[in-house]
Design a protein around this motif. Structure first.
Motif, PDB file in Angstrom:
ATOM      1  N   ASN A  64      -9.813 -18.837 -17.293  1.00  0.00           N
ATOM      2  CA  ASN A  64     -10.228 -20.083 -16.855  1.00  0.00           C
ATOM      3  C   ASN A  64     -11.098 -19.525 -15.266  1.00  0.00           C
TER       4      ASN A  64
ATOM      5  N   GLN B 230     -15.362 -19.797 -14.936  1.00  0.00           N
ATOM      6  CA  GLN B 230     -15.944 -20.483 -13.949  1.00  0.00           C
ATOM      7  C   GLN B 230     -16.845 -19.577 -13.005  1.00  0.00           C
TER       8      GLN B 230
ATOM      9  N   ARG C 231     -14.295 -25.125 -12.487  1.00  0.00           N
ATOM     10  CA  ARG C 231     -13.504 -25.488 -13.778  1.00  0.00           C
ATOM     11  C   ARG C 231     -12.871 -26.735 -13.813  1.00  0.00           C
TER      12      ARG C 231
ATOM     13  N   ASN D 159     -19.038 -24.638 -18.414  1.00  0.00           N
ATOM     14  CA  ASN D 159     -17.716 -23.700 -18.309  1.00  0.00           C
ATOM     15  C   ASN D 159     -17.057 -23.562 -19.568  1.00  0.00           C
TER      16      ASN D 159
ATOM     17  N   GLY E 105      -5.467 -17.122 -20.048  1.00  0.00           N
ATOM     18  CA  GLY E 105      -6.128 -18.167 -19.639  1.00  0.00           C
ATOM     19  C   GLY E 105      -6.246 -19.235 -20.768  1.00  0.00           C
ATOM     20  N   ASP E 106      -6.852 -20.388 -20.630  1.00  0.00           N
ATOM     21  CA  ASP E 106      -6.630 -21.650 -21.613  1.00  0.00           C
ATOM     22  C   ASP E 106      -7.565 -21.057 -23.180  1.00  0.00           C
TER      23      ASP E 106
END
Ligand code: PEP
Ligand code: MG
Length: 532
Positions: free
Chosen positions: A444, A448, A455, A464, A493-494
């Motif tokens: 994430n 960014q 983000r 992003n 992270g996502d």
């Protein structure tokens, strides 16, 4: 009635079909006194009542819901909101009208803001407005949602969302709203499909009886023709079958089609996220975000409080590795009394490890609690926002010092492995320079900072993109450094849960992914297709 086909923005994935309900808000009536002093006092009492009610709800919740309510408390405590209302009351206007006027001006400003982040917070202000009005009138004004229905409205508040049980279907179709709103975050966490930005929905005409919501494509169809409905139901059945197949694989270890074992770990914001979950769904916990412990209404948590929470998580994991991240305050996670107010760019300011090193008296308490918890399982400790090796070295020296101090005091403790998050491009480019026991990639923040695209800004959401070749190259660079140094590399992270990226991520050599519990089944199913 002819079928109405509307295209909006996808805010939470999934398909749903159901009866349409229009969200209506009860209007509270109140008899005002003629006396401005009494009216001002009534508003003060109502604001305090709303604040106390939110504080109670925060105590009863954890994770995202508590975060959102904390955010609303912070807004409510901002005197500028109330000052405008008191000003109008002094001119003879009743407290409820004055509060509504003041809040409506603010809500209109938020709705007109250029930045999507502020537009997305307008619903929180509506929530605050209505909560205080409810206290002024003594009437509960929160709109209730019928479970299983397709809710239409201009926008909905987090409080209204939380009135429904979303485990029995249902979806949200909004004329306005935003994919970055708190309700959208809650909808994604609870698996409720949501589409926003559909444009004006008729407020007056007859209510459509049925709606189809496609939260993947951002499409809503009201009163579908029989053929549209038949095709949608076929897709729904296929999606449910795929989900059932994925669910069946949830408890099994993940393998790619070509036989590579991939460890799937969990991201959690606190022990409550683990309630009712079978530890067999995962190979351990890859990220515990400890910020929840430090939220304002609770004050700074003492060593015993932190130790008890860390121990509960280790007990749940039953011997599986658990990676707990030290406090990552600042940036998008402000903590009153701890983070610095008024930084011109908080994402580039005193956040994460920088703040912990600047506040050693706070950091030390967390390190001691972690050292004590480490005797109860396989604990790994991870430092956020590391940019240069000296930050790791300083934190490592502090961990050693607290370890020695605890042993001298005769307190049971163990020294956990100390690793770093790789989420600053400088760390990704030079990962081999850090004497970390492991690396965990925070895609994430890495995205960014690499793409210079915040983000939390809808306006630059296209930039992003964790799948951008520049970000993937930094991930591959980190994996290679881990391979050379013989230490584990994971990604928490996502991007780990974005199954469109699974092939690209696993192609870098990554063998460990960490995702929220709700994403485990879908990720394991996607991993099984990689290399086929
Ligand atoms: C990340 O940056 O990818 C990460 C996992 O940390 P957070 O989202 O908590 O900043
Ligand atoms: Mg991060």
């Amino acid at each position: 009635m002819a079928e109405i086909h509307l295209i909006g923005r996808a805010a939470s994935p999934g398909l749903a079909i159901g009866p349409v309900t229009r969200l209506t808000v009860a209007v509270a009536r109140r008899t005002a006194s003629e006396d401005p002093l009494q009216e001002a006092a009534a508003l003060r009492v109502a604001i305090e009542g709303a604040r106390a009610e939110l504080a109670e709800q925060i105590k009863a919740n954890q994770g995202e819901v508590a975060d959102i309510l904390e955010f609303q408390v912070a807004m409510l405590e901002d005197d500028t909101l109330a000052d405008a209302a008191y000003g109008v009351i002094s001119e003879g206007v009743a407290a409820d009208h004055a509060w509504r006027l003041a809040l409506d001006v603010e809500i209109a400003d938020y709705r007109a803001a250029e930045d999507e982040y502020f537009r997305a917070r307008a619903a929180d202000l509506v929530d605050i407005r209505d909560r205080v009005l409810a206290h002024l009138s003594g009437v509960d004004t929160v709109a209730r949602i019928t479970s299983g229905s397709i809710v239409t409205a201009d926008d909905i508040t987090p409080s209204a969302f939380l009135t429904a049980d979303w485990s029995h279907g249902g979806a949200i179709a909004l004329a306005g709203g935003s994919p970055s709103s708190h309700v959208a975050m809650l909808a994604r966490a609870r698996g409720a499909p949501m589409v926003v930005g559909l444009g004006p929905l008729s407020e007056t005409g007859p209510l459509p009886s049925l709606a189809l919501v496609d939260g993947d494509a951002g499409v809503v169809v009201f009163d579908p023709e029989p053929e549209t409905r038949r095709l949608f139901e076929r897709r729904l059945a296929a999606a449910s079958a795929a989900e059932a197949a994925a669910d069946a694989g949830r408890l099994k270890p993940a393998f790619t089609a070509d036989g590579r074992r991939i460890a799937v770990l969990l991201n959690v914001a606190g022990p409550e996220d683990l309630a009712g979950l079978d530890p067999a769904i995962c190979d351990g916990i890859g990220l515990v975000r400890t910020e929840f412990l430090f939220e304002t209404s609770r004050g700074l948590p003492d060593e015993d409080t932190q130790y008890a929470v860390y121990r509960r998580i280790l007990d749940w994991a039953d011997g599986r590795p658990v990676t707990i991240r030290t406090l990552d305050a600042g940036g998008d996670k402000p903590i009153a009394g701890l983070t610095v107010d008024g930084e011109s760019n908080p994402f580039l300011g005193l956040r994460g490890i920088r703040l912990s090193l600047a506040r050693p008296e706070v950091f030390r308490v967390q390190l001691r609690a972690l050292l004590r918890a480490a005797v109860h399982g396989t604990l790994k400790v991870m430092l956020p926002m590391i940019a240069v090796p000296s930050e790791l070295d300083r934190a490592s020296a502090m961990l050693d010092a607290e370890f020695t101090a605890l042993r001298t005091e005769g307190v049971a403790c163990a020294r956990p492995l100390l690793g770093i998050m790789v989420e600053v491009p400088a760390a990704a480019l030079r990962a081999e320079d850090f004497r970390a026991a492991f690396y965990s990639i925070g895609s994430n923040d890495l995205t960014q900072y690499t793409m210079a695209a915040a983000r939390d800004s809808g306006a630059v959401a296209d930039l992003n993109d964790a799948g951008n070749p520049a970000v993937v190259a930094l991930i591959a660079r980190t994996v290679e450094a881990g391979r050379k140094r013989g230490v584990e590399v994971s990604l928490c992270g996502d991007a780990a849960a974005d199954t469109r990226l699974s092939t690209a991520l696993l192609a870098t050599g990554l063998t460990t992914l960490s995702v929220s519990p709700i994403a485990v089944a879908r990720l394991k199913a996607a991993i099984a297709k990689v290399g086929s």
